[in-house]
Structure formats: structure tokens, C-alpha cells
Design a protein around this motif. Structure first.
Motif, short mmCIF file in Angstrom:
data_model
loop_
_atom_site.label_atom_id
_atom_site.label_comp_id
_atom_site.label_asym_id
_atom_site.label_seq_id
_atom_site.Cartn_x
_atom_site.Cartn_y
_atom_site.Cartn_z
N ASN A 29 0.83 -1.21 0.00
CA ASN A 29 0.00 0.00 0.00
C ASN A 29 0.86 1.25 0.00
O ASN A 29 0.54 2.25 -0.64
N PHE A 30 1.99 1.19 0.72
CA PHE A 30 2.88 2.35 0.76
C PHE A 30 3.49 2.60 -0.62
O PHE A 30 3.59 3.74 -1.08
N VAL A 31 3.92 1.52 -1.30
CA VAL A 31 4.48 1.66 -2.64
C VAL A 31 3.45 2.22 -3.60
O VAL A 31 3.72 3.10 -4.42
N GLN A 32 2.20 1.72 -3.48
CA GLN A 32 1.13 2.19 -4.35
C GLN A 32 0.88 3.68 -4.16
O GLN A 32 0.70 4.44 -5.10
N ALA A 33 0.87 4.11 -2.88
CA ALA A 33 0.60 5.52 -2.60
C ALA A 33 1.75 6.42 -3.04
O ALA A 33 1.55 7.59 -3.31
N ALA A 34 2.98 5.84 -3.08
CA ALA A 34 4.14 6.65 -3.42
C ALA A 34 4.29 6.89 -4.92
O ALA A 34 5.05 7.76 -5.33
N ILE A 35 3.58 6.15 -5.75
CA ILE A 35 3.70 6.31 -7.20
C ILE A 35 3.04 7.62 -7.62
O ILE A 35 1.87 7.86 -7.35
N PRO A 36 3.77 8.52 -8.29
CA PRO A 36 3.18 9.80 -8.73
C PRO A 36 2.09 9.57 -9.77
O PRO A 36 2.31 8.93 -10.79
N ARG A 37 0.90 10.10 -9.52
CA ARG A 37 -0.22 9.95 -10.44
C ARG A 37 -0.19 11.08 -11.48
O ARG A 37 0.04 12.25 -11.15
N PHE A 38 -0.44 10.72 -12.73
CA PHE A 38 -0.46 11.73 -13.79
C PHE A 38 -1.75 12.54 -13.70
O PHE A 38 -2.85 12.01 -13.78
N ASP A 39 -1.60 13.89 -13.51
CA ASP A 39 -2.76 14.77 -13.33
C ASP A 39 -2.93 15.76 -14.49
O ASP A 39 -3.66 16.74 -14.36
N GLY A 40 -2.27 15.49 -15.60
CA GLY A 40 -2.38 16.38 -16.75
C GLY A 40 -1.23 17.36 -16.88
O GLY A 40 -0.99 17.89 -17.97
N HIS A 41 -0.49 17.60 -15.80
CA HIS A 41 0.68 18.49 -15.84
C HIS A 41 1.92 17.63 -16.10
O HIS A 41 2.55 17.13 -15.16
N TYR A 42 2.26 17.51 -17.35
CA TYR A 42 3.29 16.54 -17.73
C TYR A 42 4.65 16.87 -17.15
O TYR A 42 5.35 15.98 -16.66
N ASP A 43 5.08 18.14 -17.23
CA ASP A 43 6.42 18.50 -16.77
C ASP A 43 6.61 18.13 -15.30
O ASP A 43 7.65 17.57 -14.92
N HIS A 44 5.62 18.45 -14.49
CA HIS A 44 5.72 18.14 -13.06
C HIS A 44 5.69 16.62 -12.84
O HIS A 44 6.50 16.08 -12.07
N TRP A 45 4.77 15.94 -13.51
CA TRP A 45 4.65 14.50 -13.32
C TRP A 45 5.89 13.76 -13.81
O TRP A 45 6.37 12.83 -13.14
N SER A 46 6.41 14.15 -14.96
CA SER A 46 7.57 13.44 -15.51
C SER A 46 8.78 13.58 -14.60
O SER A 46 9.58 12.64 -14.46
N LYS A 85 8.49 -4.57 -14.79
CA LYS A 85 8.25 -3.86 -13.54
C LYS A 85 8.10 -2.36 -13.78
O LYS A 85 7.23 -1.70 -13.18
N ALA A 86 8.91 -1.81 -14.69
CA ALA A 86 8.79 -0.39 -15.01
C ALA A 86 7.44 -0.11 -15.67
O ALA A 86 6.79 0.91 -15.38
N LYS A 87 7.01 -1.01 -16.58
CA LYS A 87 5.69 -0.86 -17.20
C LYS A 87 4.58 -0.91 -16.15
O LYS A 87 3.60 -0.14 -16.22
N ASN A 88 4.73 -1.77 -15.17
CA ASN A 88 3.72 -1.88 -14.12
C ASN A 88 3.58 -0.57 -13.35
O ASN A 88 2.46 -0.12 -13.04
N TYR A 89 4.70 0.07 -13.03
CA TYR A 89 4.65 1.36 -12.33
C TYR A 89 3.99 2.44 -13.19
O TYR A 89 3.20 3.25 -12.71
N LEU A 90 4.31 2.42 -14.48
CA LEU A 90 3.70 3.40 -15.38
C LEU A 90 2.19 3.17 -15.52
O LEU A 90 1.41 4.13 -15.54
#
Length: 272
Positions: free
Chosen positions: A6-23, A69-74
């Protein structure tokens, strides 16, 4: 184990439309998991004619596992409507490149945004009454946006900008910093710390001066009040004495004149 997931899931940055910040956040996250290299380099399947050694096969399988694994995070970072448009991408690099092309924007738009940010940076000035912390935060916000849009900016550029755009009351502080420190080696944290120390000293001196001025004003107003009270008392007494004297004098004057007048009107020789 469940709490760790659950901690790993919560730590993954969610894409919110602001690409520069998310990337930026996502790249840092993948680097921390040691998967960024696979996104940068990609993975290519060997041709059938290539004869791989056991070591090479093991290395290829390890790279495939990292890619999965990288695809899974994305996949977990991207919402379903967007995800459905990139499900056909085979590798994590393909997904990353697709997201960049879709949401990063054209080079023309980025150049226009960068020009506007450069103009904002050049016209930045510390406002009267603004704190050092607030002004440094405004400057860093603009400079970080410029970096996000591709501007290569060193810390010394930001340090020099802050020093030359402070209010006049910091002039002696700027001279002191420039004479005692090497600006090329001065970090932003050191500059901010030095300015905060001087700001606190100026605030203490200003408070002491205000308190001294208030005390002086209070004492002066009380002294003037007592002086006016004594003056009014003496004025009334003097006016009373002058009025009493005048009245008495007027009575005597009138009485003498009256007596003299009657003496002149009555002539004894004529009466005889």
C-alpha cells in the motif's frame, strides 16, 4: 507485507495532466527503483540467428523483468482513459515516449513559455515590507519553472539575481556579503541564511527604536499637559488680579471725579 504494498502504491506519482511536473516526479521515482536506465535505453529482442550464451540469455531475461516492472509502475501512474490509448506499446520506453509526445507540448509553445518566464525572472524585485523568505521563495518558483522548460540555470545566476533585486535597506548587507564571500561558491541556502540573520537584526533594531519613540512621545505629551495646566492657573489668577485692580481703580477714579465735579458747580461767593 500488505502495508508495504500500500505504501508503494501511494508513493507512485499519479499523472494529473501536468506533464512537466509529473515526468520529473516519475523519473525520480523510477531512478530510486533502479528502472530508469531501462526506460532510457529500451530493450530489443535478439534475432533468431544470434547465438546467445547462457550469460547473455540471463542478462536479457533480467532486462525483460525490469522492463515489466517499469511498465507496471507506469500503468499504475496513468488513468484508465489514457492507458487505453497506450496499451499497444510493448516496452516501458515506448510508453514513456508516447506520453511525452502527447502531453509535453510542441517546441514552439515551450519556447514561448520560457520567454515569458525569462521576462518574469528579469523583472523580479523585492517588495517593500516583504520578508526574505517570501522573496527567495518567489525567485526560486520562477527559476524552477524555467528549468522545467529547458533553461540551464546555475545557482550563481539566482544568487546574483537576489542580491541585485533586494530593497535599498539591504544595500549594506549586499556589500558585506560580496566583500566577505565568493559569490561563485555561495549556495542559495547560505545566502538565504545570511539574509535571514540580517533581517532579524534589523527587525530587532526597528522594534527597539519604536519602543523608545513611543516612550519619548508619552513623556513629552505628559510634560506639555502639566505645563499647560500650570499656565492656565496662573493666567486666571493674573487676570483676576488685573480685573480686581481695574475695578477698584475705576471706582476711586469715578468717586474723585464726582467729588471734583460737585465742588466746581457749587460756588460759595456767588451764593453769598
Amino acid at each position: 507485507m500488505a502495508s508495504e504494498n500500500n505504501f508503494v502504491q501511494a508513493a507512485i506519482p499519479r499523472f494529473d495532466g501536468h506533464y512537466d511536473h509529473w515526468s520529473m516526479l516519475m523519473e525520480n521515482f523510477l531512478r530510486s527503483k533502479e528502472y530508469w536506465q531501462i526506460i532510457e535505453d529500451g530493450i530489443s529482442a535478439p534475432t533468431e540467428v544470434e547465438a546467445l550464451t547462457n550469460a547473455q540469455k540471463m542478462e536479457f531475461e533480467a532486462r525483460k523483468l525490469k522492463d515489466l516492472k517499469a511498465k507496471n509502475y507506469l500503468f499504475q501512474a496513468i488513468e484508465r482513459p489514457i492507458l487505453e490509448t497506450i496499451l499497444c506499446k510493448e516496452t516501458s520506453k515506448d510508453i514513456w515516449d508516447s506520453m511525452r509526445k502527447k502531453y509535453q507540448g510542441t517546441a514552439r509553445v515551450k519556447r514561448a513559455q520560457l520567454q515569458a518566464l525569462r521576462r518574469d525572472f528579469e523583472t523580479l524585485q523585492m517588495k517593500e515590507g516583504e520578508s526574505v523568505m517570501s522573496y527567495c521563495a518567489r525567485t526560486m518558483e520562477t527559476s524552477n519553472k524555467m528549468r522545467f522548460h529547458g533553461e540551464k540555470m546555475n545557482d550563481v545566476t539566482i544568487v546574483e539575481k537576489i542580491l541585485r533585486s533586494l530593497t535599498p535597506k539591504y544595500d549594506y548587507v549586499v556589500c558585506s556579503i560580496e566583500e566577505s564571500k565568493d559569490i561563485d561558491e555561495l549556495s542559495l541556502d547560505e545566502l538565504q541564511s545570511s539574509l535571514l540573520v540580517h533581517e532579524q537584526k534589523m527587525n530587532r533594531n526597528s522594534t527597539s527604536e519604536e519602543q523608545a519613540l513611543k516612550a519619548y512621545t508619552f513623556i513629552s505629551s505628559n510634560s506639555r499637559g502639566r505645563g499647560r495646566g500650570r499656565g492656565r492657573g496662573r493666567g486666571r489668577a493674573d487676570r483676576g488680579n488685573r480685573d480686581g485692580g481695574n475695578k477698584e481703580g475705576c471706582g476711586n477714579f469715578r468717586g474723585n471725579d464726582y467729588g471734583k465735579g460737585r465742588g466746581r458747580d457749587f460756588d460759595k461767593s456767588k451764593a453769598a
